[in-house]
Design an enzyme around this catalytic site. Structure first.
Site, short mmCIF file in Angstrom:
data_model
loop_
_atom_site.label_atom_id
_atom_site.label_comp_id
_atom_site.label_asym_id
_atom_site.label_seq_id
_atom_site.Cartn_x
_atom_site.Cartn_y
_atom_site.Cartn_z
N GLN A 137 22.06 35.71 40.19
CA GLN A 137 22.98 36.49 40.51
C GLN A 137 23.20 37.23 41.84
OE1 GLN A 137 23.09 40.85 40.40
NE2 GLN A 137 24.44 40.82 38.87
N GLY A 192 29.32 42.94 42.33
CA GLY A 192 29.81 43.54 42.24
C GLY A 192 30.47 45.46 42.48
N TYR A 232 26.91 47.78 46.08
CA TYR A 232 26.83 47.04 46.31
C TYR A 232 27.94 46.74 47.37
CZ TYR A 232 23.06 47.61 43.40
OH TYR A 232 21.32 47.80 42.42
N ARG A 263 30.98 40.79 38.70
CA ARG A 263 30.53 42.46 37.87
C ARG A 263 31.47 43.47 39.36
NH1 ARG A 263 24.88 44.30 36.40
NH2 ARG A 263 26.21 45.31 34.41
#
Lengths: 175, 661
Positions: free
Chosen positions: B121, B186, B190, B238
């Site tokens: 990730q 995402g 963040y 995400r």
């Protein structure tokens, strides 16, 4: 109309705490402004000590009409110690007075004090907090000593910001 | 042609029959994954200060990889910039240079050793980043709601270009390290989510404006990473389906769905659905939110995009995702916290051993520690974060002993089964006729506390399987200890409830919290709860919801002093919602007819109308200690009997002493 004592007293109590918080924050906001104006070359401790000197002198002069030598030195000393304690109590500290080793000595014990918390919140060092308190106390005594023609001193033996659990200061007559 | 990395045949396992949808393969991009289970990326703060992978992290991930039984196991999000503005956690893994690849490869290899699919990730933490530097990056300067975060610096176009490039470079390193699936984070505040949200993106250039403009950065990142991944490595993202930032004019649900569609157009192979930000002011994942509450978001996503949809968020029991997958509302069951609490959770589901699962109690201690720069641990799993340390794994006892555990609460039960698993003969005594101790009463508090009983049920099962002998309804006396003459005594007797020093605590209207929670004490309409820790808050909320007028009086400076900050704020909301007045930093000076006198720490006193006082203050319990010591028997005191704390401390005490005996 019945009085709701709980509501009225707790309302006042909360307002008091709100005002006490503002005292601390106002000091540190001014400190921030002073440091920004002073620029990067100035030590924050120097600015803090300068402010502490001004604050202590103001408080000391304010005490002169309220201290009465005619009641005897013991009572005069207790009044002085009580007035110093009250200054911090108004800010939210819990301060107790204890008898010292002699009639001309009093111990002041701060079991709680909001100032280290404010210092942390605004990024001031713990040592700055202790030394500024010391400076305020010394400055209080300067005019008091001159006015009453005595020689009292105050020294710190324990400090909350130094991790010692409480602040203890010895107010005594220097020989 | 789809690629299958590891073949798994689940047909002979009972769990595959009970939950047939969970153990069906799924195609993601050009990769076939044998089941619908995913360990979702979770920060753990285990890595070294420079971002190099540690043994602790490898062991932690290996355990979770075993748990997913062939499914997808995604390592924590890596930060990608030399300047460390993307770093949101002190122990976050880094991937901004090729020198990090060997460490990352250890994680990929560990996952592959367990025949699971390894996910990598990419996570730039944006406005919640810069944990080690002075300023964090975001699309626009918008101050954060929470003071813990660093001041925000708006990104220039050059910063944006470099950010895209860093994502692509880090993706290449992940592939070189051997990962099979790529994922972009995402969510929750963040960097990508900062660009996507109307709350944090106030730009007037091509990276701002409407949702398509706000998605431009995400699209550029997706396309750049996709170019690195090619057709062999599937790419997922995400994204928030609901930001829960209505109070600061965040994205509407329609805008969030539009972001999903734009991401799909840009080339992602799956979308992981999330809800809420760290700055949201509504509970999302704690146990006060019922399980399955967010499944409607997965369903909404499924209705608007074609790529597979994955989701975690309070799906703690396998029946919920199994049904949702069967109904076409979800494709992959993600887990973070359930597999922090029990890394083998899905494996136990597959093997039909659900009674052996240590269920997460959704307390968020794991998150609270991360946000405070501490290594992650788990409230109820004492092995978490110690997977690499053999001292935390039960080993056969060198010398089997007879162990008498006094108290069948969470501390005693935990100690009992661990000691029994190691070969000791363990007898558990409790004067109550049931196991669980005060947890039985604590679980009657509102807002999801009944989930705490999963801990009791797990421990009881483990005790039974390990051969622990129960003696319930039996009071242990010094005579019994002398008579039994065990090798070791463990005192897990729980705390002593104390009365205050004020006048009137001997009155009949002063009752104990346990009796109130059990419903056996008479409680008037106006109640003062003495003690502002968790037991006090629990009983205060219970009584307030029953319609009582409740006042909380406690000596701690703030209510919930013993509750972790990631959960505590919810209790503060519930206290307000239920009109519970809290006087903290106060004590009861006197209990009078119809009132108590409360004294503040700074000496003020005031009356509070009151019919009943509920005592919740506790002290350590020294009963039996002298008797055991007089017999010269090895003695351990654990849980609240040692120092009154919480369920977590009881479990951790019990586990550690269970290992030591």
């Amino acid at each position: 109309m019945p009085v709701d004592a709980e509501k009225e007293i707790t309302g006042l109590w909360r307002d008091l705490h709100g005002a006490q918080d503002e005292i601390g924050r106002t000091y540190y906001r001014w400190r921030k402004a002073a440091l920004e104006l002073a620029g990067p070359g100035v030590e924050p401790l120097e600015v803090g000590l300068k402010a502490a000197g001004v604050i202590g002198a103001e408080i000391g002069r304010g005490l002169l009409p309220r201290l009465n030598w005619l009641k005897g030195e013991d009572a005069w000393l207790r009044s002085l110690a009580g007035a110093i304690a009250a200054q911090w109590t108004r800010h939210g500290a819990v301060v107790k007075l204890q008898k010292g080793a002699s009639a001309t000595e009093v111990l002041l014990e701060w079991t709680r004090c909001p100032w280290p918390t404010f210092a942390k919140e605004y990024g001031a060092s713990m040592e700055e907090d202790v030394r500024c308190c010391d400076r305020i106390l010394e400055a209080i005594l300067e005019d008091v000593n001159l006015f009453f023609n005595v020689h009292y001193r105050i020294e710190t033996t324990k400090a909350i910001p130094r991790g010692q659990g409480c602040c203890v200061r010895r107010l005594y007559k220097a020989e | 042609m789809s690629k299958l990395l590891f073949a798994w045949d689940y047909s002979s396992y009972p769990g595959a029959k009970t939950y047939p949808n969970l153990f069906q393969p799924i195609r993601i991009g050009n990769l076939t994954i044998p089941n619908r289970i995913k360990y979702a990326a979770t920060e753990d703060n285990f890595n070294d200060p420079e971002g190099f992978i540690t043994d602790a992290d490898v062991a932690y991930m290996r355990a979770r990889a075993e748990g997913v039984v062939g499914g997808l196991c995604v390592m924590q999000g890596v930060y990608m910039d030399l300047g460390r503005q993307g770093q949101g956690y002190v122990g976050q893994a880094a991937a901004w240079h090729d020198r990090f690849v060997p460490g990352l490869k250890r994680i990929a290899d560990a996952i592959h050793d367990e025949r699971a699919v390894a996910g990598f990730q990419l996570m730039h933490c944006g406005r919640v980043g810069a944990v080690e530097v002075e300023r964090c990056q975001a699309p626009s300067y918008v101050p954060q709601r929470l003071r813990v975060f660093k001041p925000v610096e708006a990104m220039s176009k050059e910063d944006i270009r470099r950010g895209v490039e860093e994502h692509a470079d880090a993706a290449r390193r992940g592939i070189e390290a051997g990962f099979d699936v790529m994922e972009i984070s995402g969510i929750v505040g963040y960097l990508l989510s900062n660009f996507i949200s109307s709350y944090t993106n106030r730009r007037t250039d091509e990276y701002g404006g409407d949702i398509r403009g706000r998605m431009r950065f995400a699209v550029e990142v997706i396309q750049a990473v996709k170019a690195v991944c090619g057709t062999d490595v599937p790419l997922g993202i995400r994204l928030c389906c609901e930001e829960l930032l209505d109070d600061v004019r965040g994205n509407s649900p329609a805008e969030s769905i539009a972001s999903y569609q734009i991401a799909e157009e840009a080339g992602v192979d799956y979308i992981s659905v999330t809800a809420g930000w760290q700055e949201s002011i509504v509970p999302v994942i704690s146990r006060d939110v019922p399980m399955g509450s967010w499944l409607h978001l997965a369903k909404r996503a499924k209705e608007h995009v074609k790529v597979p949809i994955q989701m975690a968020y309070r799906l703690f029991k396998p029946d919920l995702p199994d049904r949702a997958i069967g109904a076409g509302e979800l494709d992959v069951w993600e887990m973070c916290r359930p597999m922090i609490a029990d890394p083998l959770m899905p494996k136990k589901v597959l093997e039909g051993r659900e009674e052996d699962i240590r269920f997460c109690v959704a307390c968020n201690l794991c998150l609270a520690r991360l946000f405070r720069d501490a290594p992650m641990t788990c409230y109820i799993n004492p092995r978490c974060a110690h997977e690499h340390d053999p001292r935390f794994t039960p080993q056969p006892a060198a010398e089997p002993k007879t162990v008498l555990v006094v108290g069948a609460g969470p501390a005693g039960l935990e100690c009992a089964y661990v000691a029994a698993q190691r070969g000791h003969e363990v007898h558990v005594y409790d004067r109550r006729p049931v196991v669980g101790g005060t947890l039985n009463e604590a679980a009657r508090a509102p807002y999801g506390d009944e989930e705490l009983l999963t801990c009791r049920d797990y421990q009881k099962t483990q005790c039974e399987k390990a051969g622990v002998e129960f003696h319930l309804g039996v009071e242990v006396t010094p005579e019994r200890i002398a008579e039994e003459a065990p090798d070791t005594v463990v005192l897990a007797t729980g705390p002593v409830y104390v009365r205050g020093q004020g006048a009137g605590f001997e009155r009949d209207n002063v009752v104990n919290v346990l009796d109130v929670m059990a419903g056996t004490a008479a409680v008037g309409a106006r109640v003062v709860v003495w003690g502002n820790r968790k037991p006090g808050i629990g009983v205060a909320l219970k009584l307030a919801r029953e319609g009582k007028r409740v006042t909380l009086v406690g000596r701690n400076r703030s209510a919930g002093f013993d509750i972790n900050p990631s959960f505590k704020w919810r209790y503060m909301i519930y206290l307000r919602q239920n009109k519970v007045t809290a006087y903290n930093d106060c004590d009861i000076e006197e209990i009078q007819d119809g009132a108590v006198v409360v004294r503040t720490y700074d000496g003020y006193r005031f009356p509070v109308a009151c019919d009943t006082v509920v005592v919740t203050e506790r002290e350590r319990n020294d009963a039996l200690k002298p008797a055991v010591q007089a017999e010269g028997i090895e003695l351990f005191v654990i849980g609240d009997a040692l120092v009154p704390r919480n369920l977590s401390s009881a479990v951790h005490d019990g586990y550690r002493i269970g290992l030591r005996i």
